[in-house]
Design a protein around this motif. Structure first.
Motif, short mmCIF file in Angstrom:
data_model
loop_
_atom_site.label_atom_id
_atom_site.label_comp_id
_atom_site.label_asym_id
_atom_site.label_seq_id
_atom_site.Cartn_x
_atom_site.Cartn_y
_atom_site.Cartn_z
N ALA A 383 21.52 43.18 49.82
CA ALA A 383 22.27 43.97 48.85
C ALA A 383 21.74 45.40 48.80
CB ALA A 383 22.19 43.34 47.47
N GLN A 384 22.65 46.38 48.90
CA GLN A 384 22.27 47.79 48.82
C GLN A 384 22.36 48.30 47.39
OE1 GLN A 384 21.32 49.33 51.92
NE2 GLN A 384 21.36 47.13 52.28
N SER A 385 23.23 47.73 46.60
CA SER A 385 23.36 48.13 45.20
C SER A 385 23.98 46.97 44.43
CB SER A 385 24.24 49.38 45.06
OG SER A 385 25.56 49.10 45.45
N VAL A 386 23.69 46.91 43.12
CA VAL A 386 24.21 45.82 42.29
C VAL A 386 24.72 46.41 40.97
CG1 VAL A 386 23.75 43.55 41.30
CG2 VAL A 386 22.48 44.30 43.32
N PRO A 387 25.90 47.05 40.98
CA PRO A 387 26.48 47.53 39.73
C PRO A 387 26.87 46.34 38.82
CG PRO A 387 27.54 48.54 41.63
CD PRO A 387 26.72 47.40 42.14
N THR A 388 26.97 46.61 37.55
CA THR A 388 27.36 45.59 36.58
C THR A 388 28.60 46.05 35.82
OG1 THR A 388 25.99 46.51 34.80
CG2 THR A 388 24.97 44.88 36.27
N PHE A 389 29.36 45.07 35.31
CA PHE A 389 30.51 45.40 34.48
C PHE A 389 30.44 44.61 33.19
CE2 PHE A 389 31.99 41.92 37.21
CZ PHE A 389 32.52 41.03 36.30
N THR A 471 39.63 43.64 35.95
CA THR A 471 40.55 43.69 34.82
C THR A 471 40.44 42.41 34.01
OG1 THR A 471 42.08 44.99 36.18
CG2 THR A 471 42.94 44.10 34.14
N TYR A 472 40.47 42.57 32.68
CA TYR A 472 40.38 41.44 31.75
C TYR A 472 41.78 41.17 31.20
CZ TYR A 472 37.58 38.46 28.61
OH TYR A 472 36.99 37.39 27.97
N PHE A 473 42.34 40.01 31.54
CA PHE A 473 43.67 39.61 31.09
C PHE A 473 43.54 38.65 29.91
CE2 PHE A 473 44.66 41.17 35.28
CZ PHE A 473 45.95 41.68 35.17
N VAL A 474 44.34 38.90 28.87
CA VAL A 474 44.26 38.08 27.67
C VAL A 474 45.63 37.58 27.27
CG1 VAL A 474 42.34 39.53 26.90
CG2 VAL A 474 44.60 39.88 25.93
N SER A 475 45.62 36.42 26.60
CA SER A 475 46.84 35.85 26.05
C SER A 475 46.48 35.17 24.74
CB SER A 475 47.46 34.83 27.00
OG SER A 475 48.52 34.12 26.37
N THR A 485 44.00 44.07 29.19
CA THR A 485 43.57 44.87 28.04
C THR A 485 42.38 45.76 28.33
OG1 THR A 485 42.15 43.05 27.33
CG2 THR A 485 44.37 43.14 26.40
N ARG A 486 41.54 45.39 29.27
CA ARG A 486 40.35 46.18 29.60
C ARG A 486 40.17 46.19 31.11
NH1 ARG A 486 41.29 46.76 25.00
NH2 ARG A 486 39.91 46.59 23.20
N ALA A 487 39.61 47.26 31.65
CA ALA A 487 39.39 47.34 33.09
C ALA A 487 38.16 48.18 33.38
CB ALA A 487 40.61 47.91 33.80
N ALA A 488 37.58 47.97 34.56
CA ALA A 488 36.45 48.77 35.03
C ALA A 488 36.64 49.04 36.52
CB ALA A 488 35.13 48.06 34.78
N ASN A 489 36.33 50.25 36.93
CA ASN A 489 36.39 50.62 38.34
C ASN A 489 34.97 50.71 38.87
OD1 ASN A 489 37.87 51.32 40.66
ND2 ASN A 489 37.36 53.48 40.36
N CYS A 490 34.66 49.95 39.93
CA CYS A 490 33.29 49.82 40.42
C CYS A 490 33.20 50.33 41.86
CB CYS A 490 32.84 48.35 40.37
SG CYS A 490 32.95 47.62 38.71
N GLN A 494 26.98 52.94 42.49
CA GLN A 494 27.25 53.61 41.22
C GLN A 494 27.47 52.58 40.13
OE1 GLN A 494 30.24 56.75 41.41
NE2 GLN A 494 29.97 56.93 43.62
N VAL A 495 27.44 53.05 38.89
CA VAL A 495 27.75 52.16 37.78
C VAL A 495 29.26 51.92 37.74
CG1 VAL A 495 25.79 52.93 36.42
CG2 VAL A 495 27.98 54.09 36.17
N CYS A 496 29.65 50.81 37.14
CA CYS A 496 31.08 50.55 36.93
C CYS A 496 31.55 51.42 35.76
CB CYS A 496 31.32 49.08 36.63
SG CYS A 496 30.93 47.96 37.99
N THR A 497 32.68 52.08 35.95
CA THR A 497 33.22 52.97 34.92
C THR A 497 34.44 52.32 34.28
OG1 THR A 497 32.50 54.89 36.19
CG2 THR A 497 34.13 55.26 34.46
N ASN A 498 34.37 52.12 32.98
CA ASN A 498 35.51 51.54 32.29
C ASN A 498 36.70 52.50 32.36
OD1 ASN A 498 33.87 49.45 31.74
ND2 ASN A 498 34.07 49.51 29.52
N ALA A 499 37.87 51.94 32.64
CA ALA A 499 39.08 52.75 32.82
C ALA A 499 40.05 52.51 31.68
CB ALA A 499 39.74 52.38 34.16
#
Length: 609
Positions: A383-389, A471-475, A485-490, A494-499
């Protein structure tokens, strides 16, 4: 004659008595000490990212008595709900550029232990089972802990106990996260993680190695002390390295030309660590301290980003305070520490808790010598990097890790904890050639499924991944219609950036199209579900750029009554996207398609028109 008969009768009674009491006598036979060691330093925590303010940690001593089969503990303990404050200890008047500040620890650690238990123990199939039967006030308890045991460490001078949860995940393996344990996995109460080391050295201050020795003794000062830190921070449970890439002598690691400094008037050490992970500001240096306080094996650690002091000599607010107990082997040699962190977020120069529960850091850890063969967290091979969300919706939360390999292949693992309704997590990987790979976790609906509302997911993408959209899908209606409803671009390294995410829901009769638009700079992504009750339906997206350009995309047509078809995620590239119009096209009984419902979407949301 009568005397001889009486003596014979006494002899028979003695034999009978010995037979009757033999089970007790056998029970009272000495037990084996865990790993052959009597005196232990132990850190225990009740840590779970769903607990909120109920997380707790304790740090103290276990003393086993093999003759009586008993065990006793004295400890310092802290609960998040009590908001334990930082207190000043010795003054770090060190040489060099180390700030001259009082080293702080967590309140109560400078005084006598604040709690304790007594109980019994047994060793079963290589595990140490401790049952605490009373507290120090004599109140009855029934608290059980089951520890894994490793004997013969450091040439036989030490042994280790660890909770079955400490190095191993629940529900997944060989990944650097920590998952909330199943009930009873370690204890029958709220303790979830623990680590401890035992020897036959005394637990009083006579066995403690001074800070001066750590700095000057070649047995200690060229050693990198590393270990494992299980912590909960900002609603996320995780497992990290403990310790640092440095030695006290400065001969290794990142402080070769910048070694630790001895305090002039106290047994403490100070160090200015350069080029750290502190956020850019005035500087990225970190001030670190370790000090000897109180009696017994006590030390304390504190560190903080120097930019946070904003030009002041010392930072008075949210440092990381870490009570420590030294690990000493049978011969008196120092091997590191077990410790705990109890981080209360404060304001007003550290005088009162802020009440911001999301800003906390609580955990238990060890930081040990190479001889102890520390079982550090597993890290994905290559592993070269391990971003988190981390994505939340109400009280539900999904968290995870993404590990990019040297060839930009990707492994990931995460948790979905759902409090109400149904939720799933979707990961879409984009490659340099714009091809995509998609993974969706199983939907989780705790009201309809057994378990505690938590599911672990893990999978992998093949080489060449340049970005991942999570992406977090809710019902809330049992899963009939999901909305993102929520998403992150990774991105790798780099760190994951919430979108920003704009959710939409368009209904025509019993047919429903629901989903979301995710705003990603010069692109938008759309995804969702088309529930068709009758006829044929599809969803169209019309994106408008800052220059007025228009790009269209749509889901496929779907004509199955009572069926559901997921669509997307699909990317629309449009420079400076300002808005997206969503159209729900319908056709009944072979009639031409017409737009039945529409919504205009911006970064702040969607409005039906």
């Amino acid at each position: 004659m009568q005397r001889r008969a009486f003596a014979a009768m006494l002899s028979v009674l003695a034999v009978i008595a010995s037979i009757l009491v033999s089970p007790r006598a056998a029970q009272a036979a000495p037990l084996e000490l865990p790993g052959g060691k009597k005196n232990w330093v132990v850190s225990v925590g009740g840590l779970d990212d769903g607990r909120g303010s109920t997380n707790w940690v304790r740090l103290g001593y276990y003393v086993f008595d093999e003759q009586a089969g008993t065990v006793a503990t004295n400890f310092w303990s802290w609960t998040m709900s009590a908001n334990p404050m930082r207190v000043e200890t010795v003054k770090a008047d060190c040489d060099g550029t180390v700030p001259h500040c009082n080293v702080r620890t967590v309140e109560d650690f400078t005084g006598s232990p604040t709690g304790g238990f007594t109980g019994s123990y047994e060793i079963v199939s290589g595990k140490v089972v401790v049952t605490w039967t009373a507290d120090l006030a004599g109140n009855a308890k029934n608290l059980r802990e089951t520890w894994d045991l490793e004997a013969g460490l450091a040439g036989g001078g030490l042994a280790r106990i660890s909770s079955p949860t400490y190095y191993n995940n629940t529900g997944t393996t060989n990944k650097p996260d920590a998952v909330a344990p199943a009930a009873g996995e370690f204890s029958n109460y709220s303790a979830t993680f623990g680590i401890g080391y035992g020897s036959n050295a005394s637990l009083d201050s006579a066995s403690r190695v001074s800070m001066s020795e750590l700095l000057t003794d070649s047995r200690y000062n060229s050693e990198r002390y590393r270990g494992t830190f299980v912590r909960v921070a900002q609603d996320q449970l995780g497992r990290e390295w403990a310790g640092g890439n440095f030695t006290f002598s400065g001969n290794q690691g990142d402080n070769v030309a910048n070694p630790w400094q001895k305090c002039a008037d106290a047994e403490c050490l100070g160090f200015v660590q350069h080029n750290t992970s502190c956020s850019p500001g005035i500087e990225r240096d970190r001030a670190r301290y370790i000090a000897q306080i109180g009696g017994g094996r006590r030390n304390t650690e504190e560190y903080w980003c120097m930019s946070l002091a904003q030009g002041a000599d010392c930072y008075k607010m949210n440092s990381h305070p870490r009570p420590l107990l030294q690990i000493i082997d049978d011969s008196g040699k120092f091997h590191g520490w077990v410790g705990a962190e109890a981080f209360t977020h404060v304001q007003n120069q550290g005088t009162s808790p802020s009440g911001i529960w999301g800003n906390y850091y609580w955990g238990v850890f060890d930081t040990v010598s190479r001889e102890l063969n520390s079982r550090n967290p597993d890290v994905w091979a290559g592993a070269q990097s391990v971003p988190t969300f981390k994505l939340t919706y109400g009280k539900s939360i999904t968290t995870g890790y993404l590990a990019w390999g040297a060839d930009n292949s990707l492994q990931f693992v995460g948790r979905n904890r759902v409090v109400s309704g149904c939720r799933f997590v979707e990961l879409v990987a984009t490659k340099a050639d714009q091809t995509k790979q998609t993974y969706r976790s199983d939907p989780l609906c705790p009201a309809h499924e057994p378990g505690d509302g938590t599911k672990v997911f893990e999978n992998a993408f093949t080489a060449g991944v340049t970005s991942v959209l999570v992406t977090y899908f809710v019902s809330e209606d049992g899963g009939a219609s999901y909305v993102a409803t929520r998403a992150a671009n990774c991105l790798p390294g780099q760190v994951c950036t919430n979108a920003d995410v704009s959710g939409f829901r368009l209904a025509y009769g019993a047919s429903v199209a629901g989903g979301a638009i995710t705003w990603l700079g010069d692109a938008v992504s759309f995804a969702g579900n088309n529930h068709v009750a009758s006829g044929c339906r599809f969803v169209e997206f019309v994106a408008t750029g800052a220059d007025g350009s228009v790009v269209r995309a749509s889901s496929s047509r779907y004509c199955v009554a009572g069926g559901d078809r997921a669509f997307g995620p699909q990317l629309i590239n449009v420079a400076g996207a300002t808005g997206v119009r969503v159209n729900y096209w319908i056709s009944d009984n072979s009639a031409p398609y017409t737009i039945a419902r529409s919504a205009n979407c911006t970064r702040s949301g969607c409005v039906a028109v």
